[in-house]
Motif scaffolding. Structure first.
Motif, short mmCIF file in Angstrom:
data_model
loop_
_atom_site.label_atom_id
_atom_site.label_comp_id
_atom_site.label_asym_id
_atom_site.label_seq_id
_atom_site.Cartn_x
_atom_site.Cartn_y
_atom_site.Cartn_z
N UNK A 134 0.84 -1.20 0.00
CA UNK A 134 0.00 0.00 0.00
C UNK A 134 0.87 1.25 0.00
N UNK A 135 1.90 1.26 0.84
CA UNK A 135 2.79 2.43 0.92
C UNK A 135 3.52 2.66 -0.39
N UNK A 136 4.11 1.60 -0.94
CA UNK A 136 4.88 1.77 -2.18
C UNK A 136 3.97 2.13 -3.35
N UNK A 137 2.77 1.53 -3.40
CA UNK A 137 1.83 1.86 -4.49
C UNK A 137 1.36 3.30 -4.39
N UNK A 138 1.07 3.74 -3.15
CA UNK A 138 0.64 5.14 -2.96
C UNK A 138 1.75 6.11 -3.33
N UNK A 139 2.97 5.79 -2.92
CA UNK A 139 4.11 6.66 -3.25
C UNK A 139 4.34 6.72 -4.75
N UNK A 140 4.28 5.55 -5.41
CA UNK A 140 4.50 5.52 -6.86
C UNK A 140 3.42 6.31 -7.60
N UNK A 141 2.17 6.17 -7.15
CA UNK A 141 1.07 6.89 -7.79
C UNK A 141 1.25 8.40 -7.64
N UNK A 142 1.62 8.84 -6.44
CA UNK A 142 1.81 10.27 -6.20
C UNK A 142 2.99 10.82 -7.00
N UNK A 143 4.06 10.03 -7.10
CA UNK A 143 5.22 10.47 -7.88
C UNK A 143 4.87 10.63 -9.36
N UNK A 144 4.13 9.66 -9.90
CA UNK A 144 3.72 9.73 -11.30
C UNK A 144 2.82 10.94 -11.54
N UNK A 145 1.90 11.17 -10.61
CA UNK A 145 0.99 12.32 -10.75
C UNK A 145 1.75 13.63 -10.71
N UNK A 146 2.72 13.73 -9.78
CA UNK A 146 3.52 14.95 -9.66
C UNK A 146 4.36 15.19 -10.91
N UNK A 147 4.95 14.11 -11.43
CA UNK A 147 5.80 14.24 -12.62
C UNK A 147 4.99 14.74 -13.81
N UNK A 148 3.80 14.16 -14.00
CA UNK A 148 2.94 14.57 -15.12
C UNK A 148 2.50 16.02 -14.96
N UNK A 149 2.12 16.40 -13.74
CA UNK A 149 1.64 17.76 -13.49
C UNK A 149 2.77 18.77 -13.69
N UNK A 150 3.96 18.41 -13.17
CA UNK A 150 5.11 19.32 -13.31
C UNK A 150 5.49 19.50 -14.77
N UNK A 151 5.52 18.39 -15.51
CA UNK A 151 5.88 18.45 -16.93
C UNK A 151 4.87 19.29 -17.71
N UNK A 152 3.60 19.10 -17.40
CA UNK A 152 2.54 19.86 -18.10
C UNK A 152 2.64 21.34 -17.78
N UNK A 153 2.82 21.69 -16.50
CA UNK A 153 2.90 23.10 -16.10
C UNK A 153 4.11 23.79 -16.73
N UNK A 154 5.23 23.09 -16.76
CA UNK A 154 6.44 23.70 -17.30
C UNK A 154 6.36 23.83 -18.82
N UNK A 155 5.73 22.84 -19.46
CA UNK A 155 5.54 22.92 -20.92
C UNK A 155 4.64 24.10 -21.26
N UNK A 188 8.48 13.98 -1.08
CA UNK A 188 8.99 14.80 0.00
C UNK A 188 8.66 14.14 1.34
N UNK A 189 9.35 14.59 2.39
CA UNK A 189 9.11 14.02 3.72
C UNK A 189 7.67 14.22 4.16
N UNK A 190 7.11 15.39 3.83
CA UNK A 190 5.73 15.68 4.23
C UNK A 190 4.76 14.71 3.58
N UNK A 191 4.93 14.45 2.29
CA UNK A 191 4.02 13.53 1.59
C UNK A 191 4.17 12.10 2.11
N UNK A 192 5.41 11.72 2.43
CA UNK A 192 5.64 10.37 2.97
C UNK A 192 4.95 10.22 4.32
#
Length: 349
Positions: A134-155, A188-192
């Motif tokens: 559960x922890x690793x799946x949640x972390x992976x999902x949040x990382x993927x979401x952040x990466x997509x959002x960051x890439x979209x915002x910067x583009x 980040x530590x806060x999200x973890x």
């Protein structure tokens, strides 16, 4: 004639021993050792005491907002967290796991299948593995979401820029690539801590409801009286551990209040349910033993995993602690103190 007497005495002694063993291993509900009104009085005291103890405990880590020495950036917070982790670790090993073993190995359960397989350890192991997934799946999902959002915002931001096409393309490529690498580096530590605090609260709440239900269903004042103080301290120390995680997760005030209130209310709510079900709930029935044993096993697995992997390991491997011998010593003492005090409470609760 003498031989007949010896045989008769042997049979008589054997019969007495058998009767004694059968008397000791009974699944009948014990008779009330005191008045129901007296038991109810202690239950009401327990509800108020445990509610206050849990609420105070979960609020203590938030004193860091008032006392700078206890803020997460300071060394003192490492010591407080070590104490809280020791409490949670002892709760899993000393309080919950033995109860689970006792429930699932009770003589009131059928020998097959409950006597053929160590279900307690198995359920605890499965709960630990599921917590990890559960922890690793949640972390992976949040990382993927952040990466997509960051890439979209910067583009989107780079598309608004003006300039040479080649320079623009090169700048966009380089900037986006760097951002994705940062996203892949981890949460980040806060999200973890947000993930950790939610899973930790789940494990604590399951156990809290069970102990509240057991106390509420009891009709013996002699049993309830010592549990009032013991469970109050029990909830207080668990609250300190959970409150520390919620504090570091930096939830909004409403979310943190809801999580703290939910923890504080679970054991009193369990007591109320136990009082309502006093005449129908049988603690030694096979169904109650199985449900209680399985839930306690899962709760123990979750808490042990959280204490070792999510609370102790990151802090004790932190370079800030490893470079500071005094902080390391204080944290070790605090860990042993928290685990020791919580283990001591197991004598009464």
């Amino acid at each position: 004639m003498e031989s007949k007497k010896l045989v008769f005495i042997f049979i008589l002694v054997l019969n007495l021993i058998t009767t004694q063993v059968l008397c000791e291993c009974t699944c009948e509900r014990e008779e009330d050792e005191g008045k129901k009104s007296e038991a109810l009085k202690y239950k009401l005291i327990a509800i108020a005491s445990i509610l206050i103890g849990g609420a105070v405990g979960v609020c203590i880590p938030f004193i860091g907002r008032i006392v700078p020495a206890l803020s997460p950036e300071k060394d003192g917070f490492f010591v407080v967290k070590a104490f809280a982790a020791g409490v949670i670790l002892a709760t899993g090993f000393i309080h919950i796991l033995p109860d689970a073993f006792e429930s699932l190995t009770s003589p009131c359960l059928k020998e097959h299948p409950w006597g053929d397989f160590p279900f307690t350890g198995f359920v605890a192991m499965v709960a630990t593995i599921l917590t990890l997934l559960i922890e690793t799946s949640s972390s992976a999902y949040q990382q993927r979401s952040q990466s997509k959002k960051t890439a979209f915002d910067e583009e989107k931001s780079n598309m608004r820029q003006t300039g040479h096409v080649a320079a623009h393309t090169h700048a966009t490529h380089g900037h986006t690539h760097g951002s994705l690498t940062q996203g892949e580096g981890g949460l980040s530590q806060v999200e973890r801590y947000r993930i950790v605090s939610k899973v930790l609260e789940l494990g604590i709440i399951v156990h809290s409801v069970i102990i509240g239900l057991s106390l509420g269903a009891s009709e013996s004042p002699k049993t309830i009286k010592p549990l009032v103080a013991a469970l109050t301290f029990h909830q207080f120390f668990e609250g300190v551990g959970l409150g520390g995680c919620i504090f570091q997760a930096e939830f909004k005030s409403l979310a943190a209040t809801i999580m703290g209130a939910f923890f504080s209310l679970t054991t009193p709510l369990g007591i109320v349910i136990g009082i309502i079900l006093t005449n129908t709930y049988k603690e030694d029935s096979s169904t109650a033993l199985i449900v209680k044993g399985v839930l306690n096993s899962a709760s123990a697995g979750i808490l042990i995993y959280m204490a070792l992997v999510d609370l102790l390991s990151p802090d004790f491997m932190n370079p800030k602690m490893q470079k500071n011998k005094i902080l390391q010593l204080l944290s070790n003492v605090s860990l042993l103190l928290g685990a020791g005090l919580m283990s001591l409470i197991a004598k009464w609760a």
